[in-house]
Write a protein that holds these residues in place. Structure first.
Motif, PDB file in Angstrom:
ATOM      1  N   ALA A  85      25.574  15.461 -16.670  1.00 14.75           N
ATOM      2  CA  ALA A  85      24.310  14.820 -16.312  1.00 14.75           C
ATOM      3  C   ALA A  85      24.406  13.726 -15.301  1.00 14.75           C
ATOM      4  O   ALA A  85      23.695  13.398 -14.599  1.00 14.75           O
ATOM      5  N   THR A  86      25.771  12.993 -15.546  1.00 16.20           N
ATOM      6  CA  THR A  86      25.972  11.938 -14.732  1.00 16.20           C
ATOM      7  C   THR A  86      26.076  12.602 -13.243  1.00 16.20           C
ATOM      8  O   THR A  86      25.632  11.853 -12.308  1.00 16.20           O
ATOM      9  N   ARG A  87      26.816  13.833 -12.948  1.00 18.78           N
ATOM     10  CA  ARG A  87      27.013  14.258 -11.586  1.00 18.78           C
ATOM     11  C   ARG A  87      25.580  14.473 -11.077  1.00 18.78           C
ATOM     12  O   ARG A  87      25.293  14.149  -9.827  1.00 18.78           O
ATOM     13  N   LYS A  88      24.745  15.160 -11.940  1.00 13.80           N
ATOM     14  CA  LYS A  88      23.554  15.457 -11.395  1.00 13.80           C
ATOM     15  C   LYS A  88      22.627  14.098 -10.958  1.00 13.80           C
ATOM     16  O   LYS A  88      22.218  14.318  -9.912  1.00 13.80           O
ATOM     17  N   GLU A  89      22.809  13.344 -11.989  1.00  9.58           N
ATOM     18  CA  GLU A  89      22.112  11.998 -11.580  1.00  9.58           C
ATOM     19  C   GLU A  89      22.474  11.407 -10.217  1.00  9.58           C
ATOM     20  O   GLU A  89      21.620  11.009  -9.300  1.00  9.58           O
ATOM     21  N   ILE A  90      23.741  11.445  -9.857  1.00  5.51           N
ATOM     22  CA  ILE A  90      24.426  10.762  -8.794  1.00  5.51           C
ATOM     23  C   ILE A  90      23.971  11.562  -7.435  1.00  5.51           C
ATOM     24  O   ILE A  90      23.521  11.093  -6.711  1.00  5.51           O
ATOM     25  N   LEU A  91      23.800  12.951  -7.549  1.00  5.84           N
ATOM     26  CA  LEU A  91      23.135  13.916  -6.616  1.00  5.84           C
ATOM     27  C   LEU A  91      21.958  13.554  -6.261  1.00  5.84           C
ATOM     28  O   LEU A  91      21.348  13.487  -5.159  1.00  5.84           O
ATOM     29  N   GLN A  96      17.704  11.197  -3.099  1.00  9.24           N
ATOM     30  CA  GLN A  96      16.507  10.253  -2.864  1.00  9.24           C
ATOM     31  C   GLN A  96      16.609   9.220  -1.906  1.00  9.24           C
ATOM     32  O   GLN A  96      15.650   8.978  -1.150  1.00  9.24           O
ATOM     33  N   LYS A  97      18.008   8.748  -1.846  1.00  6.14           N
ATOM     34  CA  LYS A  97      18.170   7.794  -0.613  1.00  6.14           C
ATOM     35  C   LYS A  97      18.019   8.466   0.716  1.00  6.14           C
ATOM     36  O   LYS A  97      17.253   7.696   1.659  1.00  6.14           O
ATOM     37  N   LYS A  98      18.491   9.689   0.857  1.00  6.82           N
ATOM     38  CA  LYS A  98      18.516  10.229   2.277  1.00  6.82           C
ATOM     39  C   LYS A  98      16.892  10.459   2.508  1.00  6.82           C
ATOM     40  O   LYS A  98      16.548  10.143   3.656  1.00  6.82           O
ATOM     41  N   THR A  99      15.949  10.980   1.651  1.00  3.88           N
ATOM     42  CA  THR A  99      14.527  11.218   2.013  1.00  3.88           C
ATOM     43  C   THR A  99      13.970  10.021   2.306  1.00  3.88           C
ATOM     44  O   THR A  99      13.214   9.635   2.998  1.00  3.88           O
ATOM     45  N   GLU A 100      14.216   8.680   1.396  1.00  9.43           N
ATOM     46  CA  GLU A 100      13.722   7.468   1.743  1.00  9.43           C
ATOM     47  C   GLU A 100      14.095   6.825   3.173  1.00  9.43           C
ATOM     48  O   GLU A 100      13.510   6.280   3.730  1.00  9.43           O
ATOM     49  N   ALA A 101      15.467   7.218   3.746  1.00  3.80           N
ATOM     50  CA  ALA A 101      15.916   6.723   4.894  1.00  3.80           C
ATOM     51  C   ALA A 101      15.183   7.402   5.797  1.00  3.80           C
ATOM     52  O   ALA A 101      14.951   6.831   6.839  1.00  3.80           O
ATOM     53  N   GLN A 102      14.755   8.587   5.760  1.00  3.41           N
ATOM     54  CA  GLN A 102      13.980   9.233   6.751  1.00  3.41           C
ATOM     55  C   GLN A 102      12.708   8.934   6.959  1.00  3.41           C
ATOM     56  O   GLN A 102      12.152   9.023   8.050  1.00  3.41           O
ATOM     57  N   VAL A 103      12.032   8.414   5.877  1.00  7.53           N
ATOM     58  CA  VAL A 103      10.676   8.078   5.954  1.00  7.53           C
ATOM     59  C   VAL A 103      10.425   6.698   6.746  1.00  7.53           C
ATOM     60  O   VAL A 103      11.753   6.005   7.025  1.00  7.53           O
TER      61      VAL A 103
END
Lengths: 103, 141
Positions: A85-91, A96-103
């Motif tokens: 679950a931790t690994r999934k959360e990090i991914l 999320q950060k990537k998509t936010e950076a693109q916006v």
């Protein structure tokens, strides 16, 4: 969110809550919220001589910010599941950060 | 009245305790007993017919405080008082008596600590950092 979900899976189990002021109590986890505030039922205090007023209290709402540790029963925790679950959360956070950076 | 889930994230569990007699322990060590009237998402509380309960050994004293608005960050725990099933074995004394007892206990502790510091100094050791929970009213957090 991860630990909120984790504690939700522990509702009904016996836990020991250790507070930042060194106070400790045992009880059954009744509910938890997103701030990791907890409601614990059927309370027993570890040092009743130091905290005599707690004898009449059997259920309590504990503010998340005052908790230092929550001691859990060993068998109720699946460490493999937690790790996955931790690994999934990090991914998820990275994406999320990537998509936010693109916006 | 049906409230949407979760209506007040962070204090939903307190909704069921409204109008009940609660014991609130604060960060500075105070114990407040009163009827819980209002809550919000920060666990700010409004207590009615509040009484500040001071405990010394097996005695306690109640000081009437009226209506209290407690800021959520100062709340340690908020417990439901169940006096029928778990009767209080403590003896209630008057306010002046309990304040005397509290002051006496505090003075005794101060004296003991001073004696310790003197003894340590005599052996070349520096005084220990004070434990905040030993100081009256100090926030151990």
């Amino acid at each position: 969110m991860l630990f909120f979900s984790f504690f939700k899976s522990l509702v009904g189990k016996q836990v020991i809550v250790e507070f930042k002021n060194d106070f400790m109590l045992t009880g059954t986890l009744h509910s938890v919220d997103q701030y990791l505030n907890m409601k614990v039922t059927d309370i027993t205090v570890h040092n009743p001589e130091k905290y005599p007023y707690m004898i009449s209290v059997k259920n309590a709402f504990i503010r998340g910010s005052v908790i230092r540790y929550v001691h859990l029963p060993v068998d109720s925790v699946d460490t493999q599941l937690l790790q996955d679950a931790t690994r999934k959360e990090i991914l998820q956070n990275r994406q999320q950060k990537k998509t936010e950076a693109q916006v | 009245m049906e409230l949407p889930e979760p209506f007040l994230p962070g204090a939903i569990s307190l909704l069921e305790q409204l109008d009940k007699k609660m014991m609130v322990v604060l960060r500075d060590g105070k114990t407040l007993v009163g009827y819980l009237r209002t809550i919000d998402q920060f666990a700010n509380l409004v207590l009615h017919n509040t009484v500040e309960r001071i405990h010394v050994e097996n005695c306690y004293g109640d000081i009437s405080r009226g209506i209290f608005l407690v800021r959520g960050e100062n709340v340690v725990l908020c417990g439901e008082i169940d006096e029928e099933n778990r009767p209080n074995e403590l003896i209630q004394v008057s306010v002046s008596k309990i304040l005397e007892m509290q002051q006496a206990k505090f003075d005794l502790k101060r004296e003991q600590d001073q004696a310790k510091i003197e003894a340590m100094k005599g052996r070349g050791k520096l005084p220990q950092i004070r434990n905040p929970s030993d100081i009256l009213g100090e926030d151990p957090f």
